[in-house]
Design a protein around this motif. Structure first.
Motif, PDB file in Angstrom:
ATOM      1  N   ILE A 200       0.750   4.879 -19.522  1.00 41.81           N
ATOM      2  CA  ILE A 200       0.250   6.061 -18.895  1.00 41.81           C
ATOM      3  C   ILE A 200       0.825   7.215 -19.558  1.00 41.81           C
ATOM      4  N   ILE A 201       0.048   8.310 -19.877  1.00 45.26           N
ATOM      5  CA  ILE A 201       0.475   9.271 -20.663  1.00 45.26           C
ATOM      6  C   ILE A 201       0.346  10.540 -20.199  1.00 45.26           C
ATOM      7  N   ASP A 202       1.429  11.502 -20.233  1.00 48.73           N
ATOM      8  CA  ASP A 202       1.038  12.594 -19.377  1.00 48.73           C
ATOM      9  C   ASP A 202       0.308  13.964 -20.366  1.00 48.73           C
ATOM     10  N   LYS A 203       0.217  15.156 -19.977  1.00 45.58           N
ATOM     11  CA  LYS A 203      -0.596  16.264 -21.037  1.00 45.58           C
ATOM     12  C   LYS A 203       0.411  16.611 -22.002  1.00 45.58           C
ATOM     13  N   ASN A 204       1.676  16.256 -22.215  1.00 43.40           N
ATOM     14  CA  ASN A 204       2.670  16.376 -23.228  1.00 43.40           C
ATOM     15  C   ASN A 204       2.554  14.989 -24.195  1.00 43.40           C
ATOM     16  N   ASN A 205       1.738  14.278 -23.729  1.00 45.03           N
ATOM     17  CA  ASN A 205       1.768  12.888 -24.573  1.00 45.03           C
ATOM     18  C   ASN A 205       2.958  12.199 -24.311  1.00 45.03           C
ATOM     19  N   GLN A 206       3.673  12.376 -23.156  1.00 46.28           N
ATOM     20  CA  GLN A 206       4.784  11.520 -23.021  1.00 46.28           C
ATOM     21  C   GLN A 206       4.683  10.567 -22.060  1.00 46.28           C
ATOM     22  N   VAL A 207       5.265   9.330 -22.376  1.00 41.88           N
ATOM     23  CA  VAL A 207       5.021   7.992 -21.413  1.00 41.88           C
ATOM     24  C   VAL A 207       5.654   8.356 -20.037  1.00 41.88           C
ATOM     25  N   LYS A 208       4.766   7.934 -19.186  1.00 44.68           N
ATOM     26  CA  LYS A 208       5.160   8.086 -17.705  1.00 44.68           C
ATOM     27  C   LYS A 208       5.363   6.481 -17.110  1.00 44.68           C
ATOM     28  N   GLY A 209       4.748   5.636 -17.735  1.00 42.75           N
ATOM     29  CA  GLY A 209       4.785   4.314 -17.245  1.00 42.75           C
ATOM     30  C   GLY A 209       3.581   3.423 -17.710  1.00 42.75           C
ATOM     31  N   MET A 210       3.459   2.464 -17.095  1.00 43.97           N
ATOM     32  CA  MET A 210       2.524   1.395 -17.467  1.00 43.97           C
ATOM     33  C   MET A 210       1.562   0.945 -16.170  1.00 43.97           C
ATOM     34  N   ILE A 211       0.287   0.915 -16.565  1.00 49.16           N
ATOM     35  CA  ILE A 211      -0.704   0.194 -15.404  1.00 49.16           C
ATOM     36  C   ILE A 211      -1.063  -1.029 -15.937  1.00 49.16           C
ATOM     37  N   THR A 212      -1.074  -2.268 -15.196  1.00 42.62           N
ATOM     38  CA  THR A 212      -1.518  -3.522 -15.698  1.00 42.62           C
ATOM     39  C   THR A 212      -2.492  -3.964 -14.951  1.00 42.62           C
ATOM     40  N   ALA A 213      -3.121  -5.171 -15.409  1.00 42.26           N
ATOM     41  CA  ALA A 213      -4.184  -5.692 -14.544  1.00 42.26           C
ATOM     42  C   ALA A 213      -3.625  -6.357 -13.244  1.00 42.26           C
ATOM     43  N   GLU A 214      -2.262  -6.678 -13.348  1.00 38.02           N
ATOM     44  CA  GLU A 214      -1.527  -7.247 -12.131  1.00 38.02           C
ATOM     45  C   GLU A 214      -1.306  -6.014 -11.006  1.00 38.02           C
ATOM     46  N   ASP A 215      -1.228  -4.796 -11.542  1.00 37.17           N
ATOM     47  CA  ASP A 215      -0.998  -3.701 -10.372  1.00 37.17           C
ATOM     48  C   ASP A 215      -2.528  -3.473  -9.835  1.00 37.17           C
ATOM     49  N   ILE A 216      -3.412  -3.466 -10.455  1.00 37.08           N
ATOM     50  CA  ILE A 216      -4.878  -3.377 -10.166  1.00 37.08           C
ATOM     51  C   ILE A 216      -5.120  -4.667  -9.054  1.00 37.08           C
ATOM     52  N   SER A 217      -4.868  -5.849  -9.337  1.00 36.41           N
ATOM     53  CA  SER A 217      -5.057  -6.999  -8.650  1.00 36.41           C
ATOM     54  C   SER A 217      -4.242  -6.802  -7.142  1.00 36.41           C
ATOM     55  N   ARG A 218      -3.086  -6.374  -7.492  1.00 35.83           N
ATOM     56  CA  ARG A 218      -2.185  -6.269  -6.246  1.00 35.83           C
ATOM     57  C   ARG A 218      -2.841  -5.040  -5.208  1.00 35.83           C
ATOM     58  N   LEU A 219      -3.416  -3.983  -5.900  1.00 38.96           N
ATOM     59  CA  LEU A 219      -4.175  -2.872  -5.074  1.00 38.96           C
ATOM     60  C   LEU A 219      -5.418  -3.541  -4.184  1.00 38.96           C
ATOM     61  N   ILE A 220      -6.211  -4.401  -5.079  1.00 41.44           N
ATOM     62  CA  ILE A 220      -7.416  -4.953  -4.398  1.00 41.44           C
ATOM     63  C   ILE A 220      -6.769  -5.807  -3.278  1.00 41.44           C
ATOM     64  N   CYS A 221      -5.882  -6.700  -3.557  1.00 39.87           N
ATOM     65  CA  CYS A 221      -5.379  -7.370  -2.173  1.00 39.87           C
ATOM     66  C   CYS A 221      -4.879  -6.885  -1.112  1.00 39.87           C
ATOM     67  N   ALA A 222      -4.210  -5.715  -1.462  1.00 39.61           N
ATOM     68  CA  ALA A 222      -3.637  -4.872  -0.275  1.00 39.61           C
ATOM     69  C   ALA A 222      -4.744  -4.251   0.445  1.00 39.61           C
ATOM     70  N   ARG A 223      -5.889  -3.675  -0.232  1.00 38.62           N
ATOM     71  CA  ARG A 223      -6.899  -3.134   0.376  1.00 38.62           C
ATOM     72  C   ARG A 223      -7.752  -4.289   1.216  1.00 38.62           C
ATOM     73  N   ASN A 224      -8.048  -5.323   0.665  1.00 39.81           N
ATOM     74  CA  ASN A 224      -8.666  -6.334   1.500  1.00 39.81           C
ATOM     75  C   ASN A 224      -7.902  -6.929   2.858  1.00 39.81           C
ATOM     76  N   THR A 225      -6.601  -6.755   2.604  1.00 43.87           N
ATOM     77  CA  THR A 225      -5.818  -7.343   3.751  1.00 43.87           C
ATOM     78  C   THR A 225      -6.085  -6.348   4.589  1.00 43.87           C
ATOM     79  N   LYS A 226      -6.025  -5.107   4.464  1.00 39.56           N
ATOM     80  CA  LYS A 226      -6.139  -3.921   5.563  1.00 39.56           C
ATOM     81  C   LYS A 226      -7.325  -4.147   5.975  1.00 39.56           C
ATOM     82  N   GLU A 227      -8.291  -4.407   5.310  1.00 35.38           N
ATOM     83  CA  GLU A 227      -9.808  -4.114   5.768  1.00 35.38           C
ATOM     84  C   GLU A 227     -10.214  -5.572   6.658  1.00 35.38           C
ATOM     85  N   GLY A 228      -9.213  -6.471   6.559  1.00 32.20           N
ATOM     86  CA  GLY A 228      -9.408  -7.831   7.128  1.00 32.20           C
ATOM     87  C   GLY A 228     -10.467  -8.853   6.192  1.00 32.20           C
ATOM     88  N   VAL A 229     -10.490  -8.535   4.736  1.00 30.22           N
ATOM     89  CA  VAL A 229     -11.341  -9.326   4.161  1.00 30.22           C
ATOM     90  C   VAL A 229     -10.789 -10.349   3.793  1.00 30.22           C
TER      91      VAL A 229
END
Ligand code: SAM
Length: 125
Positions: free
Chosen positions: A96-125
Motif C-alpha cells: 500500500i503506497i501513499d501520495k508520496n510513494n511511501q510504503v504504508k503496509g501490505m494488503i493480502t488475500a488473507e486480509d480480504i478473506s478475514r474481512l469477508i468472514c467477519a462480515r458474514n458472521t455479523k450478518e449471520g451467513v
C-alpha cells in the motif's frame, strides 16, 4: 484498504541477504515483504516463492531475486477493486503506497478473506 491493512510495517532492503529475509518472513508468519529504500520508498517486493527460487538458484542477494515491477494498492481504494487486481495478476499481496510513494503496509488475500468472514458472521451467513 486503509481499514483492513495489516498494522505492522515489516520491510526488507535490497542489500539484505536471503537468509535474513527468510527468517523475517518466518518469524512474522508472513509471505510478502515490500522492499524499500532509506526513505521508505518502494523498490520491489519479495515473497516466500522468491526465497524458494533464490535457494533453488543459489542466489544470496535479495536484489537479484526480488520483483521490481510491483502491482500496488492505494490507501483509499475499495477492497473489491484490490480483490480483482489480486486475481487478475495471480498474486496474493499488494504493498500500500501513499501520495508520496511511501510504503504504508501490505494488503493480502488473507486480509480480504478475514474481512469477508467477519462480515458474514455479523450478518449471520
Ligand atoms: N500465486 C502465488 C501467490 O499468490 O503468491 C505465486 C505466483 S506469482 C507468479 C509469484 C511472483 O509474483 C513472485 O516472483 C513475486 O515476487 C511476484 N509478486 C507477488 N506480489 C506481487 C506484486 N504485488 N506485484 C508484482 N509482483 C508480485
Amino acid at each position: 484498504v486503509n481499514e483492513i491493512k495489516s498494522n505492522a510495517l515489516i520491510i526488507a532492503s535490497p542489500d539484505d541477504n536471503i537468509t535474513d529475509v527468510a527468517k523475517r518472513l518466518v518469524e512474522n508468519n508472513i509471505n510478502h515483504l515490500p522492499v524499500v529504500d532509506s526513505d521508505n520508498k518502494l523498490l520491489g517486493i519479495v515473497t516466500s516463492w522468491d526465497i524458494a527460487n533464490a535457494v533453488a538458484k543459489g542466489e544470496t542477494r535479495l536484489n537479484n531475486v526480488m520483483t521490481k515491477k510491483v502491482i500496488i494498492a492505494r490507501e483509499d481504494e475499495p477492497v473489491d477493486v484490490i480483490a480483482r487486481r489480486i486475481d487478475k495478476h495471480n498474486i496474493s499481496g499488494l504493498p500500500i503506497i501513499d501520495k508520496n510513494n511511501q510504503v504504508k503496509g501490505m494488503i493480502t488475500a488473507e486480509d480480504i478473506s478475514r474481512l469477508i468472514c467477519a462480515r458474514n458472521t455479523k450478518e449471520g451467513v
